[in-house]
Design a protein around this motif. Structure first.
Motif, short mmCIF file in Angstrom:
data_model
loop_
_atom_site.label_atom_id
_atom_site.label_comp_id
_atom_site.label_asym_id
_atom_site.label_seq_id
_atom_site.Cartn_x
_atom_site.Cartn_y
_atom_site.Cartn_z
N LEU A 82 46.27 50.10 17.47
CA LEU A 82 46.53 49.49 18.77
C LEU A 82 45.79 50.22 19.88
O LEU A 82 45.28 49.60 20.81
CB LEU A 82 48.03 49.48 19.06
CG LEU A 82 48.85 48.47 18.28
CD1 LEU A 82 50.33 48.67 18.55
CD2 LEU A 82 48.43 47.06 18.60
N TYR A 83 45.70 51.54 19.77
CA TYR A 83 45.00 52.35 20.75
C TYR A 83 43.52 51.96 20.82
O TYR A 83 42.90 52.04 21.88
CB TYR A 83 45.14 53.82 20.37
CG TYR A 83 44.51 54.78 21.35
CD1 TYR A 83 45.09 55.01 22.59
CD2 TYR A 83 43.35 55.47 21.02
CE1 TYR A 83 44.53 55.89 23.50
CE2 TYR A 83 42.78 56.35 21.92
CZ TYR A 83 43.37 56.56 23.15
OH TYR A 83 42.81 57.43 24.04
N VAL A 84 42.96 51.50 19.71
CA VAL A 84 41.57 51.08 19.66
C VAL A 84 41.43 49.60 20.01
O VAL A 84 40.54 49.22 20.79
CB VAL A 84 40.97 51.36 18.26
CG1 VAL A 84 39.60 50.73 18.12
CG2 VAL A 84 40.91 52.85 17.99
N MET A 85 42.30 48.76 19.47
CA MET A 85 42.10 47.31 19.57
C MET A 85 42.48 46.74 20.93
O MET A 85 41.87 45.77 21.38
CB MET A 85 42.87 46.60 18.46
CG MET A 85 42.34 46.89 17.08
SD MET A 85 40.60 46.53 16.87
CE MET A 85 40.61 44.76 16.95
N VAL A 86 43.47 47.30 21.59
CA VAL A 86 43.90 46.74 22.88
C VAL A 86 42.81 46.87 23.93
O VAL A 86 42.44 45.87 24.56
CB VAL A 86 45.24 47.37 23.34
CG1 VAL A 86 45.56 47.01 24.77
CG2 VAL A 86 46.37 46.92 22.42
N PRO A 87 42.20 48.04 24.14
CA PRO A 87 41.10 48.10 25.12
C PRO A 87 39.89 47.28 24.68
O PRO A 87 39.20 46.69 25.52
CB PRO A 87 40.74 49.58 25.18
CG PRO A 87 41.92 50.29 24.67
CD PRO A 87 42.56 49.38 23.68
N LEU A 88 39.64 47.22 23.38
CA LEU A 88 38.52 46.42 22.89
C LEU A 88 38.74 44.94 23.18
O LEU A 88 37.84 44.24 23.67
CB LEU A 88 38.33 46.64 21.39
CG LEU A 88 37.18 45.89 20.74
CD1 LEU A 88 35.85 46.35 21.32
CD2 LEU A 88 37.20 46.10 19.24
N ALA A 89 39.94 44.45 22.91
CA ALA A 89 40.25 43.05 23.18
C ALA A 89 40.19 42.77 24.68
O ALA A 89 39.70 41.71 25.10
CB ALA A 89 41.64 42.71 22.64
N TRP A 90 40.65 43.70 25.49
CA TRP A 90 40.59 43.54 26.95
C TRP A 90 39.13 43.44 27.42
O TRP A 90 38.79 42.60 28.25
CB TRP A 90 41.30 44.72 27.62
CG TRP A 90 41.28 44.66 29.11
CD1 TRP A 90 40.52 45.42 29.94
CD2 TRP A 90 42.04 43.80 29.94
NE1 TRP A 90 40.77 45.09 31.24
CE2 TRP A 90 41.71 44.09 31.27
CE3 TRP A 90 42.99 42.81 29.69
CZ2 TRP A 90 42.28 43.43 32.35
CZ3 TRP A 90 43.55 42.16 30.77
CH2 TRP A 90 43.20 42.46 32.07
N GLY A 91 38.28 44.28 26.87
CA GLY A 91 36.87 44.26 27.23
C GLY A 91 36.18 42.97 26.81
O GLY A 91 35.39 42.41 27.56
N VAL A 92 36.49 42.50 25.61
CA VAL A 92 35.90 41.24 25.14
C VAL A 92 36.38 40.09 26.00
O VAL A 92 35.59 39.22 26.40
CB VAL A 92 36.24 41.02 23.65
CG1 VAL A 92 35.87 39.61 23.20
CG2 VAL A 92 35.53 42.05 22.79
N PHE A 93 37.66 40.06 26.32
CA PHE A 93 38.20 39.00 27.15
C PHE A 93 37.55 38.99 28.53
O PHE A 93 37.15 37.94 29.04
CB PHE A 93 39.73 39.17 27.29
CG PHE A 93 40.35 38.19 28.24
CD1 PHE A 93 40.54 36.88 27.88
CD2 PHE A 93 40.73 38.59 29.51
CE1 PHE A 93 41.10 35.97 28.76
CE2 PHE A 93 41.29 37.70 30.40
CZ PHE A 93 41.47 36.38 30.02
N ASN A 94 37.42 40.15 29.13
CA ASN A 94 36.80 40.23 30.45
C ASN A 94 35.33 39.81 30.40
O ASN A 94 34.85 39.13 31.29
CB ASN A 94 36.92 41.63 31.04
CG ASN A 94 38.29 41.87 31.62
OD1 ASN A 94 38.97 40.95 32.02
ND2 ASN A 94 38.70 43.12 31.63
N THR A 95 34.63 40.24 29.37
CA THR A 95 33.22 39.87 29.24
C THR A 95 33.07 38.37 29.08
O THR A 95 32.21 37.76 29.73
CB THR A 95 32.60 40.60 28.03
OG1 THR A 95 32.73 42.00 28.23
CG2 THR A 95 31.14 40.23 27.87
N LEU A 96 33.89 37.76 28.25
CA LEU A 96 33.80 36.31 28.06
C LEU A 96 34.20 35.55 29.31
O LEU A 96 33.58 34.53 29.64
CB LEU A 96 34.66 35.88 26.87
CG LEU A 96 34.17 36.35 25.51
CD1 LEU A 96 35.15 35.93 24.42
CD2 LEU A 96 32.78 35.81 25.22
N SER A 97 35.19 36.03 30.03
CA SER A 97 35.61 35.34 31.24
C SER A 97 34.53 35.44 32.32
O SER A 97 34.29 34.48 33.06
CB SER A 97 36.94 35.87 31.76
OG SER A 97 36.82 37.21 32.15
#
Length: 42
Positions: A20-35
């Motif tokens: 979770l420590y790795v995936m949560v910031p990664l998912a946040w970054g991908v979401f922001n990049t796509l948005s």
């Protein structure tokens, strides 16, 4: 005679916490990049 070390069982709670420590910031970054990228196409 060689010494044999026993393997410690994996602590599944810590494994989940570290993933979770790795995936949560990664998912946040991908979401922001796509948005931000979608703003370019609108």
């Amino acid at each position: 005679m060689p010494t044999v070390q026993t393997a410690h069982p994996t602590n599944k709670t810590m494994l989940v916490v570290f993933w979770l420590y790795v995936m949560v910031p990664l998912a946040w970054g991908v979401f922001n990049t796509l948005s931000q990228a979608m703003k370019l196409f609108n």
